[in-house]
Design a protein around this motif. Structure first.
Motif, mmCIF file in Angstrom:
data_model
loop_
_atom_site.group_PDB
_atom_site.id
_atom_site.type_symbol
_atom_site.label_atom_id
_atom_site.label_comp_id
_atom_site.label_asym_id
_atom_site.label_seq_id
_atom_site.Cartn_x
_atom_site.Cartn_y
_atom_site.Cartn_z
ATOM 1 N N CYS A 192 -2.266 -4.201 9.306
ATOM 2 C CA CYS A 192 -1.659 -3.067 8.593
ATOM 3 C C CYS A 192 -1.057 -2.052 9.567
ATOM 4 O O CYS A 192 0.003 -1.497 9.317
ATOM 5 N N HIS A 193 -1.775 -1.764 10.675
ATOM 6 C CA HIS A 193 -1.373 -0.644 11.545
ATOM 7 C C HIS A 193 -0.452 -1.045 12.695
ATOM 8 O O HIS A 193 0.080 -0.172 13.368
ATOM 9 N N THR A 212 -2.386 12.290 13.229
ATOM 10 C CA THR A 212 -3.581 11.507 13.583
ATOM 11 C C THR A 212 -4.151 11.969 14.918
ATOM 12 O O THR A 212 -5.359 12.154 15.070
ATOM 13 N N CYS A 236 -7.337 -4.520 12.634
ATOM 14 C CA CYS A 236 -6.576 -3.379 12.107
ATOM 15 C C CYS A 236 -5.062 -3.594 12.161
ATOM 16 O O CYS A 236 -4.317 -3.011 11.369
ATOM 17 N N PRO A 280 -0.435 4.807 -0.363
ATOM 18 C CA PRO A 280 0.520 5.266 0.642
ATOM 19 C C PRO A 280 0.608 4.278 1.814
ATOM 20 O O PRO A 280 -0.282 3.479 2.026
ATOM 21 N N ARG A 317 -8.692 15.274 1.470
ATOM 22 C CA ARG A 317 -9.410 14.389 2.404
ATOM 23 C C ARG A 317 -10.059 15.227 3.510
ATOM 24 O O ARG A 317 -11.203 15.032 3.863
ATOM 25 N N LYS A 330 -6.592 14.812 15.106
ATOM 26 C CA LYS A 330 -7.938 14.678 14.519
ATOM 27 C C LYS A 330 -8.957 14.444 15.648
ATOM 28 O O LYS A 330 -8.634 13.818 16.660
ATOM 29 N N MET A 369 -6.821 1.611 3.006
ATOM 30 C CA MET A 369 -7.707 1.726 4.169
ATOM 31 C C MET A 369 -9.160 1.388 3.806
ATOM 32 O O MET A 369 -9.815 2.143 3.093
#
Ligand code: HEC
Length: 204
Positions: A84-85, A111, A81, A101, A48, A114, A132
């Motif tokens: 899920c998050h 994260t 979001c 995953p 990725r 990044k 995602m």
């Protein structure tokens, strides 16, 4: 001759690895409850990272952190979001924890390290073969995703007050909204009891 023998050995090893992988898949089944092995996760993350163009990683965020931008992104994150998050970015939701995953804890280094450009690229394009999705419209400027990147970098400092505000923007089913409305009306009714005599009728 030596070269050929080496080639045959390499091809043989690759074939053995493929057979072993398929055998593991068959033995473990296809349940999304499992976690990818650390090798699988490392390979997927490395691929990725390689697939994100260097120019995207170094793109500067056209927005700057300020209370308005963060408030807008909080609302957006809560409504689009958080299923899920989770509002706090922990990934601790029914869906987030049962995907394969799983949704990662975005407060962690993986994260947070990044760049905004990298987060924007991920949000705008999604991540193939995972839960995602891609957000915004392909090929069009996507201000929301830039603001979300700022919000994701703010996650480690998120306050309980901010989380409470976000709860008001989490998607609710029609039944939940109905129940919430009934509760509010009931509470309002109790407050109004002294000043009005509504005889159990609706208060508005
Ligand atoms: C249907 C579930 C789902 C929704 C909705 C969702 N995501 Fe994700 N997201 C995931 C999963 C699963 C991953 C992990 C993918 C992986 O491991 O490669 C992920 C990964 C990410 C990542 C990469 C994190 C990292 O360090 O690798 C970012 C950033 C992200 N999501 C942001 C968002 C934002 C912003 C939204 C809303 C606009 C959103 N996601 C909506 C499931 C979801």
């Amino acid at each position: 001759m030596r070269k050929r023998a080496a080639m045959v050995a390499v091809i043989g090893l690759v074939l053995i690895a493929c057979v072993a992988y398929v055998a593991t898949m068959v033995r473990r089944g296809f349940s999304a409850r499992d976690n990818p092995s650390s090798l699988e996760a490392a390979i997927a993350n490395a691929m990725r990272s390689l697939a994100i163009p260097a120019s995207a990683k170094s793109s500067a965020n056209p927005f700057q952190v300020n209370p308005e931008v963060l408030a807008e992104a909080r609302e957006h994150f809560a409504s689009h979001c958080a299923s899920c998050h989770a509002n706090d970015g922990s990934g601790q939701t029914q869906i987030g924890q049962n995907l394969y995953p799983k949704a990662p804890d975005m407060r962690e280094r993986a994260t947070q390290s990044k760049t905004d450009g990298e987060l924007y690229y991920i949000i705008h394009n999604g991540i193939r073969l995972t839960g995602m999705p891609a957000w915004g419209e392909a090929g069009k400027a996507d201000d929301d995703s830039w603001k979300l990147a700022l919000f994701i970098h703010h996650l480690p400092q998120l306050t309980p007050q901010e989380v409470r505000e976000m709860e008001g923007f989490n998607p609710k089913s029609a039944a939940e909204l109905e129940r919430q409305k009934a509760e509010e009306e009931f509470l309002r009714g109790e407050e109004d009891e002294d000043s009005h005599s509504n005889h159990g009728e609706e208060t508005r």
